[in-house]
Design an enzyme around this catalytic site. Structure first.
Site: not given
Length: 104
Positions: A65-67, A94, A69
């Site tokens: 995951y990142c901020r 996130f 997607g």
């Protein structure tokens, strides 16, 4: 790579005792909190990211995951190209996460 909704990502993760969670955000983003048990590998630090990815166990499943997607989808694609078949991207990242969060 599979793009999973938060519900599907969490359910699949809970059923996989060998799963590894990767957070590909920056240090600044991680300071806002992270998903429990995640390992940070900042995709923007390309040399370190590539080196870290090449050391991963190719037989395990990685939940990334990142901020939002986008970077995690890119990370999953890179991992697939390097022979890691089981990568799962968290749609919405996130930002949309409603589960537990820990401070790094």
């Amino acid at each position: 790579m599979a793009d999973l909704t938060q519900k599907a990502w969490r359910e699949q993760l809970e059923q996989d005792s060998q799963a590894i969670i990767l957070d590909v955000r920056t240090d600044e983003e991680v300071s806002e909190g992270m998903i429990p048990n995640a390992i940070q590998m900042d995709i923007y630090d390309a040399p370190a990211f590539m080196s870290s990815i090449q050391e991963l166990d190719k037989t395990k499943a990685y939940y990334v995951y990142c901020r939002s997607g986008a970077r995690s989808a890119q990370a999953c694609s890179i991992m697939n190209q390097l022979g890691i078949a089981n990568t799962y991207n968290l749609e919405g990242g996130f930002t949309d996460w409603t589960g537990d969060v820990v401070q790094s």
